[in-house]
Scaffold this active site. Structure first.
Site, PDB file in Angstrom:
ATOM      1  N   ASP A  66       1.213  -1.207  -4.939  1.00  0.00           N
ATOM      2  CA  ASP A  66      -0.040  -0.460  -4.780  1.00  0.00           C
ATOM      3  C   ASP A  66      -0.949  -0.840  -5.943  1.00  0.00           C
ATOM      4  O   ASP A  66      -0.478  -1.285  -6.992  1.00  0.00           O
ATOM      5  CB  ASP A  66       0.217   1.049  -4.785  1.00  0.00           C
ATOM      6  N   SER A  67      -2.273  -0.657  -5.754  1.00  0.00           N
ATOM      7  CA  SER A  67      -3.206  -0.996  -6.834  1.00  0.00           C
ATOM      8  C   SER A  67      -3.451   0.198  -7.755  1.00  0.00           C
ATOM      9  O   SER A  67      -4.125   0.055  -8.771  1.00  0.00           O
ATOM     10  CB  SER A  67      -4.533  -1.477  -6.236  1.00  0.00           C
ATOM     11  N   ALA A 102      -2.655  -6.074  -2.963  1.00  0.00           N
ATOM     12  CA  ALA A 102      -1.712  -6.465  -1.911  1.00  0.00           C
ATOM     13  C   ALA A 102      -1.988  -7.876  -1.391  1.00  0.00           C
ATOM     14  O   ALA A 102      -1.061  -8.629  -1.105  1.00  0.00           O
ATOM     15  CB  ALA A 102      -1.778  -5.457  -0.770  1.00  0.00           C
ATOM     16  N   PHE A 132       0.861  -1.189   0.000  1.00  0.00           N
ATOM     17  CA  PHE A 132       0.000   0.000   0.000  1.00  0.00           C
ATOM     18  C   PHE A 132       0.899   1.242   0.000  1.00  0.00           C
ATOM     19  O   PHE A 132       0.817   2.099   0.865  1.00  0.00           O
ATOM     20  CB  PHE A 132      -0.956   0.018   1.205  1.00  0.00           C
ATOM     21  N   ASP A 159       0.553  -0.738   5.268  1.00  0.00           N
ATOM     22  CA  ASP A 159      -0.174   0.502   5.593  1.00  0.00           C
ATOM     23  C   ASP A 159      -1.436   0.612   4.744  1.00  0.00           C
ATOM     24  O   ASP A 159      -1.523   1.442   3.836  1.00  0.00           O
ATOM     25  CB  ASP A 159       0.752   1.709   5.356  1.00  0.00           C
ATOM     26  N   CYS A 185      -5.560   2.866   9.938  1.00  0.00           N
ATOM     27  CA  CYS A 185      -6.109   4.224  10.045  1.00  0.00           C
ATOM     28  C   CYS A 185      -7.635   4.178  10.164  1.00  0.00           C
ATOM     29  O   CYS A 185      -8.309   5.157   9.908  1.00  0.00           O
ATOM     30  CB  CYS A 185      -5.671   5.083   8.866  1.00  0.00           C
TER      31      CYS A 185
HETATM   32  N1  SAH Z   1       1.620   4.086   2.750  1.00  0.00           N
HETATM   33  C1  SAH Z   1       1.092   5.272   2.109  1.00  0.00           C
HETATM   34  C2  SAH Z   1      -0.374   5.457   2.300  1.00  0.00           C
HETATM   35  C3  SAH Z   1      -1.218   4.322   1.885  1.00  0.00           C
HETATM   36  S1  SAH Z   1      -2.886   4.724   1.635  1.00  0.00           S
HETATM   37  C4  SAH Z   1       1.833   6.503   2.628  1.00  0.00           C
HETATM   38  O1  SAH Z   1       2.516   6.428   3.648  1.00  0.00           O
HETATM   39  O2  SAH Z   1       1.724   7.532   1.984  1.00  0.00           O
HETATM   40  C5  SAH Z   1      -3.523   3.290   0.978  1.00  0.00           C
HETATM   41  C6  SAH Z   1      -3.047   2.932  -0.422  1.00  0.00           C
HETATM   42  O3  SAH Z   1      -3.524   1.632  -0.676  1.00  0.00           O
HETATM   43  C7  SAH Z   1      -3.559   3.801  -1.560  1.00  0.00           C
HETATM   44  O4  SAH Z   1      -2.458   4.285  -2.294  1.00  0.00           O
HETATM   45  C8  SAH Z   1      -4.409   2.844  -2.430  1.00  0.00           C
HETATM   46  O5  SAH Z   1      -4.221   3.065  -3.824  1.00  0.00           O
HETATM   47  C9  SAH Z   1      -3.845   1.502  -2.046  1.00  0.00           C
HETATM   48  N2  SAH Z   1      -4.743   0.336  -2.118  1.00  0.00           N
HETATM   49  C10 SAH Z   1      -6.029   0.229  -1.756  1.00  0.00           C
HETATM   50  N3  SAH Z   1      -6.467  -1.044  -1.854  1.00  0.00           N
HETATM   51  C11 SAH Z   1      -5.405  -1.775  -2.273  1.00  0.00           C
HETATM   52  C12 SAH Z   1      -5.195  -3.171  -2.530  1.00  0.00           C
HETATM   53  N4  SAH Z   1      -6.181  -4.049  -2.366  1.00  0.00           N
HETATM   54  N5  SAH Z   1      -3.978  -3.564  -2.917  1.00  0.00           N
HETATM   55  C13 SAH Z   1      -2.966  -2.692  -3.091  1.00  0.00           C
HETATM   56  N6  SAH Z   1      -3.107  -1.348  -2.852  1.00  0.00           N
HETATM   57  C14 SAH Z   1      -4.305  -0.910  -2.451  1.00  0.00           C
END
Ligand code: SAH
Length: 389
Positions: A244-245, A272, A223, A292, A332
């Site tokens: 990330d997705s 993820a 993420f 995260d 969060c």
């Molecule tokens: N770690 C980042 C914040 C993450 S926010 C930082 O510190 O800035 C959550 C992220 O998860 C977003 O970028 C979103 O695109 C991604 N996301 C949401 N669902 C997901 C999934 N199933 N697999 C991978 N990424 C995902």
């Protein structure tokens, strides 16, 4: 007692005097005969309790701004309250050029968020009451920060519950689409108009520095958004995989890696959960992992499903660790409270078959103050874990 005052039930008054700034619609016995704005609040006997922002359409009808009935909520009041919030952030200036200046109720400025990105500010006016003070707030922010521009990211969904429109609007000066900021020695580009939240996840700033200080070996940032943790991990780890997705977020991640002259991050577009399962099957192992995820529990009803999601993620991440490997994991979700977060980690640890040491717990950083009497100001918690063997 004037018709433009709000009269609240004894339950509402008790909540207020015990430190919580909200009064719900159901605890109002006489609604102010006034449009959204600031109103005088009284208890059932007519005693003044102070001043609150009034949102006629919202379930959260009143939000306290000042418990002193003699206060005057004018331009000077906003200036002084904002000055106090901004002044508290002074110690951050030496670490970063992007941080939160105002964390709403946590700073006694209900439903107002102000984030600083270098010389520009992004604000969110999240209630009908705070909207009416837009000019006072913008004027004070310009005066206090000398910023070159202020953008309103008023596209947050909570505005609908206040009967407000959702839009992105320039409130002062000029604001570029992208701003380069520095965070503990790492540079990244934040997309202020189109990025998530106000452009970046500022709330994880100190956790990124923490993880950078212990990272090693092969590292995984799940993420990753625009590479936020990955950029910090890359300073100590040999190799980093950022997952990330969102293709758009990863594109900015690659841009950010180039900006820092970092060549050891691989950006991977994937889900993820699927990525973790595939890695486990191939026998891949990591020495440092960051998990995260976005808020899985958007409300109380989705909590049970969310807990399963968090548990699965953490269980798989634990299994992927080398002996002695480190996992930094966060949530969060406001509804996943600190005790529930720890329960979830214990369950994940038990199911992983690994012996996990709790090395540290993190709460919100200085610029996202969580008031212990106002649970709604807190949402982010994190844990640093080490695989014993
Ligand atoms: N770690 C980042 C914040 C993450 S926010 C930082 O510190 O800035 C959550 C992220 O998860 C977003 O970028 C979103 O695109 C991604 N996301 C949401 N669902 C997901 C999934 N199933 N697999 C991978 N990424 C995902």
């Amino acid at each position: 007692m004037s018709g433009s005052d709000a009269v609240v039930s004894s339950r509402g008054a008790l909540r207020w005097t015990e430190g919580h700034p909200w009064i719900f619609k159901s605890d109002i016995t006489q609604s102010p005969a006034a449009p959204a704005g600031c109103v005088n609040v009284r208890d059932a006997r007519g005693r003044p309790l102070g001043w609150a922002l009034w949102s006629p359409a919202s379930e959260i009808a009143l939000r306290r701004v000042d418990a002193d009935p003699a206060a005057r909520i004018d331009s000077a009041w906003w200036h002084s309250r904002l000055a106090r919030a901004i002044g508290r952030r002074a110690p951050l200036e030496s670490d970063a050029t992007a941080f939160r200046l105002v964390h709403a109720e946590g700073d006694g400025l209900p439903s107002l968020v102000v984030d600083r990105y270098d010389r520009w500010l992004v604000v969110q006016l999240l209630s009908a009451g705070i909207e009416t003070f837009r000019d006072d707030i913008v004027g004070a922010l310009v005066d206090l920060t000398g910023c070159e521009g202020i953008l309103a990211r008023n596209d947050a969904s909570v505005r609908s519950r206040e009967g407000l429109s959702r839009d992105v609007e320039l409130l002062h000066g000029t604001v570029p689409d992208e701003v380069t900021v520095i965070e503990h020695g790492v540079r990244y580009v934040a997309a202020l108009r189109t990025g998530q939240k106000t452009g970046a996840f500022l709330d994880q700033r100190e956790n990124r520095a923490l993880v950078a200080s212990v990272a090693r070996g092969r590292a995984l940032d799940l993420f990753s958004y625009h590479g936020s943790f990955a950029l910090h991990l890359a300073r100590r780890a040999d190799q980093v995989i950022a997952v990330d997705s969102s293709a758009a977020a990863l594109d900015r991640g690659r841009q950010n890696a180039a900006l820092n002259g970092t060549a050891n991050i691989t950006f991977t577009e994937a889900d993820a959960f699927e990525f973790l399962r595939a890695e486990l099957q191939t026998g891949a192992r990591y020495q440092t992992i960051v998990v995260d995820p976005p808020a899985f529990a958007k409300n109380r009803a989705s909590l049970a499903g969310a807990v399963r999601g968090y548990r699965d993620l953490n269980l798989h991440a634990m299994r992927l660790l080398e002996p002695g490997g480190l996992l930094f994991t966060a949530s969060c979700s406001y509804h996943l409270t600190k005790p529930l977060f720890l329960d979830m980690l214990r369950d994940a640890g038990a199911a992983s078959g690994r012996r996990m040491i709790l090395r540290g717990l993190t709460v919100q950083p200085l610029d996202h103050p969580e008031l212990i009497t106002i649970p709604e100001t807190g949402y982010l918690k994190g844990a640093l874990l080490e695989a014993l063997d």
